[in-house]
Design a protein around this motif. Structure first.
Motif, PDB file in Angstrom:
ATOM      1  N   LEU A  25       0.828  -1.200   0.000  1.00 37.09           N
ATOM      2  CA  LEU A  25       0.000   0.000   0.000  1.00 37.09           C
ATOM      3  C   LEU A  25       0.868   1.258   0.000  1.00 37.09           C
ATOM      4  O   LEU A  25       1.829   1.342   0.775  1.00 37.09           O
ATOM      5  N   PRO A  26       0.548   2.238  -0.827  1.00 40.90           N
ATOM      6  CA  PRO A  26       1.257   3.526  -0.764  1.00 40.90           C
ATOM      7  C   PRO A  26       1.039   4.173   0.605  1.00 40.90           C
ATOM      8  O   PRO A  26       0.011   3.947   1.245  1.00 40.90           O
ATOM      9  N   PRO A  27       1.991   4.974   1.078  1.00 39.71           N
ATOM     10  CA  PRO A  27       1.854   5.645   2.377  1.00 39.71           C
ATOM     11  C   PRO A  27       0.600   6.503   2.442  1.00 39.71           C
ATOM     12  O   PRO A  27       0.215   7.142   1.455  1.00 39.71           O
ATOM     13  N   GLY A  28      -0.055   6.501   3.610  1.00 42.80           N
ATOM     14  CA  GLY A  28      -1.181   7.397   3.841  1.00 42.80           C
ATOM     15  C   GLY A  28      -2.552   6.783   3.643  1.00 42.80           C
ATOM     16  O   GLY A  28      -3.559   7.374   4.054  1.00 42.80           O
ATOM     17  N   ILE A  29      -2.644   5.590   3.030  1.00 47.32           N
ATOM     18  CA  ILE A  29      -3.959   4.972   2.832  1.00 47.32           C
ATOM     19  C   ILE A  29      -4.525   4.516   4.175  1.00 47.32           C
ATOM     20  O   ILE A  29      -5.720   4.670   4.454  1.00 47.32           O
ATOM     21  N   ILE A  30      -3.654   3.939   5.010  1.00 47.03           N
ATOM     22  CA  ILE A  30      -4.054   3.550   6.368  1.00 47.03           C
ATOM     23  C   ILE A  30      -3.135   4.258   7.356  1.00 47.03           C
ATOM     24  O   ILE A  30      -1.912   4.179   7.242  1.00 47.03           O
ATOM     25  N   LYS A  31      -3.740   4.952   8.326  1.00 45.34           N
ATOM     26  CA  LYS A  31      -2.977   5.654   9.359  1.00 45.34           C
ATOM     27  C   LYS A  31      -3.467   5.215  10.731  1.00 45.34           C
ATOM     28  O   LYS A  31      -4.671   5.250  10.995  1.00 45.34           O
ATOM     29  N   ASN A  32      -2.520   4.780  11.578  1.00 40.94           N
ATOM     30  CA  ASN A  32      -2.863   4.297  12.918  1.00 40.94           C
ATOM     31  C   ASN A  32      -3.965   3.235  12.868  1.00 40.94           C
ATOM     32  O   ASN A  32      -4.851   3.186  13.726  1.00 40.94           O
ATOM     33  N   GLY A  33      -3.896   2.390  11.840  1.00 38.32           N
ATOM     34  CA  GLY A  33      -4.836   1.287  11.713  1.00 38.32           C
ATOM     35  C   GLY A  33      -6.139   1.626  11.015  1.00 38.32           C
ATOM     36  O   GLY A  33      -6.900   0.740  10.641  1.00 38.32           O
ATOM     37  N   GLU A  34      -6.427   2.910  10.826  1.00 33.97           N
ATOM     38  CA  GLU A  34      -7.703   3.321  10.239  1.00 33.97           C
ATOM     39  C   GLU A  34      -7.552   3.710   8.770  1.00 33.97           C
ATOM     40  O   GLU A  34      -6.526   4.263   8.368  1.00 33.97           O
ATOM     41  N   ILE A  35      -8.577   3.442   7.981  1.00 32.77           N
ATOM     42  CA  ILE A  35      -8.566   3.810   6.564  1.00 32.77           C
ATOM     43  C   ILE A  35      -8.740   5.322   6.456  1.00 32.77           C
ATOM     44  O   ILE A  35      -9.732   5.879   6.908  1.00 32.77           O
ATOM     45  N   SER A  36      -7.771   5.983   5.815  1.00 36.31           N
ATOM     46  CA  SER A  36      -7.873   7.439   5.639  1.00 36.31           C
ATOM     47  C   SER A  36      -8.100   7.809   4.175  1.00 36.31           C
ATOM     48  O   SER A  36      -8.454   8.943   3.873  1.00 36.31           O
ATOM     49  N   ASP A  37      -7.888   6.856   3.267  1.00 33.07           N
ATOM     50  CA  ASP A  37      -8.101   7.099   1.838  1.00 33.07           C
ATOM     51  C   ASP A  37      -8.960   5.953   1.296  1.00 33.07           C
ATOM     52  O   ASP A  37      -8.451   4.928   0.844  1.00 33.07           O
ATOM     53  N   GLU A  38     -10.285   6.127   1.372  1.00 33.80           N
ATOM     54  CA  GLU A  38     -11.213   5.049   1.019  1.00 33.80           C
ATOM     55  C   GLU A  38     -11.108   4.644  -0.452  1.00 33.80           C
ATOM     56  O   GLU A  38     -11.142   3.459  -0.782  1.00 33.80           O
ATOM     57  N   ALA A  39     -10.978   5.623  -1.322  1.00 29.69           N
ATOM     58  CA  ALA A  39     -10.954   5.339  -2.757  1.00 29.69           C
ATOM     59  C   ALA A  39      -9.766   4.460  -3.131  1.00 29.69           C
ATOM     60  O   ALA A  39      -9.914   3.465  -3.855  1.00 29.69           O
ATOM     61  N   ASN A  40      -8.591   4.798  -2.635  1.00 29.71           N
ATOM     62  CA  ASN A  40      -7.395   4.018  -2.984  1.00 29.71           C
ATOM     63  C   ASN A  40      -7.337   2.691  -2.240  1.00 29.71           C
ATOM     64  O   ASN A  40      -6.741   1.732  -2.736  1.00 29.71           O
ATOM     65  N   PHE A  41      -7.966   2.613  -1.057  1.00 33.61           N
ATOM     66  CA  PHE A  41      -8.047   1.322  -0.381  1.00 33.61           C
ATOM     67  C   PHE A  41      -8.941   0.369  -1.188  1.00 33.61           C
ATOM     68  O   PHE A  41      -8.601  -0.804  -1.381  1.00 33.61           O
ATOM     69  N   ALA A  42     -10.070   0.876  -1.658  1.00 28.94           N
ATOM     70  CA  ALA A  42     -10.970   0.062  -2.483  1.00 28.94           C
ATOM     71  C   ALA A  42     -10.277  -0.356  -3.788  1.00 28.94           C
ATOM     72  O   ALA A  42     -10.425  -1.495  -4.249  1.00 28.94           O
ATOM     73  N   LYS A  43      -9.510   0.547  -4.352  1.00 26.72           N
ATOM     74  CA  LYS A  43      -8.755   0.240  -5.575  1.00 26.72           C
ATOM     75  C   LYS A  43      -7.766  -0.901  -5.323  1.00 26.72           C
ATOM     76  O   LYS A  43      -7.611  -1.814  -6.148  1.00 26.72           O
ATOM     77  N   ALA A  44      -7.106  -0.875  -4.153  1.00 31.46           N
ATOM     78  CA  ALA A  44      -6.158  -1.937  -3.798  1.00 31.46           C
ATOM     79  C   ALA A  44      -6.874  -3.269  -3.619  1.00 31.46           C
ATOM     80  O   ALA A  44      -6.395  -4.321  -4.080  1.00 31.46           O
ATOM     81  N   LEU A  45      -8.043  -3.242  -2.974  1.00 34.61           N
ATOM     82  CA  LEU A  45      -8.827  -4.474  -2.789  1.00 34.61           C
ATOM     83  C   LEU A  45      -9.245  -5.073  -4.136  1.00 34.61           C
ATOM     84  O   LEU A  45      -9.177  -6.287  -4.344  1.00 34.61           O
ATOM     85  N   ASN A  46      -9.683  -4.206  -5.040  1.00 35.42           N
ATOM     86  CA  ASN A  46     -10.091  -4.686  -6.359  1.00 35.42           C
ATOM     87  C   ASN A  46      -8.906  -5.263  -7.139  1.00 35.42           C
ATOM     88  O   ASN A  46      -9.064  -6.215  -7.913  1.00 35.42           O
ATOM     89  N   SER A  47      -7.705  -4.703  -6.925  1.00 33.80           N
ATOM     90  CA  SER A  47      -6.500  -5.241  -7.574  1.00 33.80           C
ATOM     91  C   SER A  47      -6.184  -6.636  -7.048  1.00 33.80           C
ATOM     92  O   SER A  47      -5.807  -7.535  -7.816  1.00 33.80           O
ATOM     93  N   ILE A  48      -6.338  -6.827  -5.724  1.00 31.83           N
ATOM     94  CA  ILE A  48      -6.139  -8.153  -5.123  1.00 31.83           C
ATOM     95  C   ILE A  48      -7.128  -9.142  -5.730  1.00 31.83           C
ATOM     96  O   ILE A  48      -6.765 -10.264  -6.121  1.00 31.83           O
ATOM     97  N   LYS A  49      -8.390  -8.737  -5.806  1.00 31.31           N
ATOM     98  CA  LYS A  49      -9.435  -9.613  -6.329  1.00 31.31           C
ATOM     99  C   LYS A  49      -9.168  -9.997  -7.787  1.00 31.31           C
ATOM    100  O   LYS A  49      -9.325 -11.149  -8.191  1.00 31.31           O
ATOM    101  N   LYS A  50      -8.723  -9.003  -8.575  1.00 32.79           N
ATOM    102  CA  LYS A  50      -8.426  -9.252  -9.983  1.00 32.79           C
ATOM    103  C   LYS A  50      -7.244 -10.206 -10.134  1.00 32.79           C
ATOM    104  O   LYS A  50      -7.260 -11.113 -10.979  1.00 32.79           O
ATOM    105  N   SER A  51      -6.202 -10.037  -9.292  1.00 32.32           N
ATOM    106  CA  SER A  51      -5.020 -10.903  -9.383  1.00 32.32           C
ATOM    107  C   SER A  51      -5.341 -12.352  -9.043  1.00 32.32           C
ATOM    108  O   SER A  51      -4.685 -13.279  -9.506  1.00 32.32           O
ATOM    109  N   LEU A  52      -6.366 -12.553  -8.209  1.00 27.07           N
ATOM    110  CA  LEU A  52      -6.772 -13.902  -7.807  1.00 27.07           C
ATOM    111  C   LEU A  52      -7.820 -14.490  -8.748  1.00 27.07           C
ATOM    112  O   LEU A  52      -8.204 -15.650  -8.600  1.00 27.07           O
ATOM    113  N   ASN A  53      -8.323 -13.661  -9.662  1.00 28.09           N
ATOM    114  CA  ASN A  53      -9.366 -14.072 -10.591  1.00 28.09           C
ATOM    115  C   ASN A  53     -10.620 -14.535  -9.853  1.00 28.09           C
ATOM    116  O   ASN A  53     -11.258 -15.526 -10.211  1.00 28.09           O
TER     117      ASN A  53
END
Length: 266
Positions: A25-53
């Motif tokens: 994850l790029p710096p700043g998406i999660i801070k102190n355990g909490e999601i601070s950048d919802e859009a890029n966190f969702a983008k990362a989740l979708n990338s994981i899902k796509k890589s696993l087909n």
């Protein structure tokens, strides 16, 4: 999920890895355990899902970032099954390290002792409710159904419980050094009694350094291990039998430093 990455594992019979994927994850998406950048966190989740087909929704166990969860052990007299839930909630409210009205929480039995009085020991776990609900909402949007939520310290304790090298009658300090920080765990009866996590920023602040020096880090580790050994001494009047080091990369000299400062097995 950690502050630096998302990792996905699909397991068969709880041990055999079927598929896995990891994304930094790029710096700043999660801070102190909490999601601070919802859009890029969702983008990362979708990338994981796509890589696993993965098609459709996937059922998962979510392991939260270590810095989001607080634990507190407590004891209470045995109560009837019908009164147990109410008694646990009352005790959890008393020991909660965060505002109880804003917390999501749970507990599990970790031990019992019958000396002068009967006592049952429990571990309570607490996290900010709105922060956890944000995880649940975004995972759901991205097609992941969360069947259970846990946290790294309790997962590690369960791992030891399943490993015959570790003995129920012994007490352990678990030093877990990961890419986003350092966790110290106190384990007795192969159950988690205490854990404390420091991210690298908080470690630098405690050390008063802009960069973490080798000597500074060693001194920090020694002081933190002493805190856990003091917990065993004050809570159980017993000593630590062994210290377990877990690290994502080899740290030169760490074992020697610990052996020079503590008498228990490393």
């Amino acid at each position: 999920v950690s502050e630096v990455s998302i990792k996905y594992l699909s397991l068969k019979n709880n041990s055999e890895i079927i598929t896995k994927s990891a994304l930094r994850l790029p710096p700043g998406i999660i801070k102190n355990g909490e999601i601070s950048d919802e859009a890029n966190f969702a983008k990362a989740l979708n990338s994981i899902k796509k890589s696993l087909n993965l098609k459709g929704s996937a059922s998962i166990v979510l392991n939260l970032p270590q810095s989001l969860v607080f634990t507190q052990s407590f004891s209470m007299p045995p109560v009837s099954e019908s009164d147990l839930s109410e008694a646990l909630n009352l005790n959890l409210q008393i020991v909660s390290p965060i505002n109880f009205e804003e917390a999501i929480y749970d507990s599990e039995k970790i031990g019992e002792y019958f000396e002068s009085s009967s006592k049952i020991e429990y571990l309570g776990a607490f996290a900010n409710k709105s922060a956890v609900e944000k995880y649940i909402r975004i995972f759901k949007i991205c097609g992941f159904y969360i069947s259970a939520i846990e946290f790294p310290a309790v997962s590690l304790a369960r791992l030891l419980e399943l490993d015959e090298r570790f003995k129920k009658e012994e007490s352990y300090v678990f030093l877990d050094i990961v890419p986003d920080g350092v966790a110290l765990l106190a384990i007795k009866n192969l159950k988690l009694y205490f854990n404390h996590f420091h991210n690298w920023q908080s470690i630098m602040e405690e050390m008063g350094e802009r960069e973490i020096s080798k000597n500074g880090f060693n001194n920090f580790i020694i002081q933190e291990v002493k805190k856990v050994t003091n917990f065993f001494s004050s809570r159980f009047s017993s000593a630590v039998d062994s210290l377990i080091i877990s690290s994502s990369s080899k740290i030169e000299g760490m074992e020697e430093v610990l052996k020079n400062n503590f008498s228990f097995k490393i």
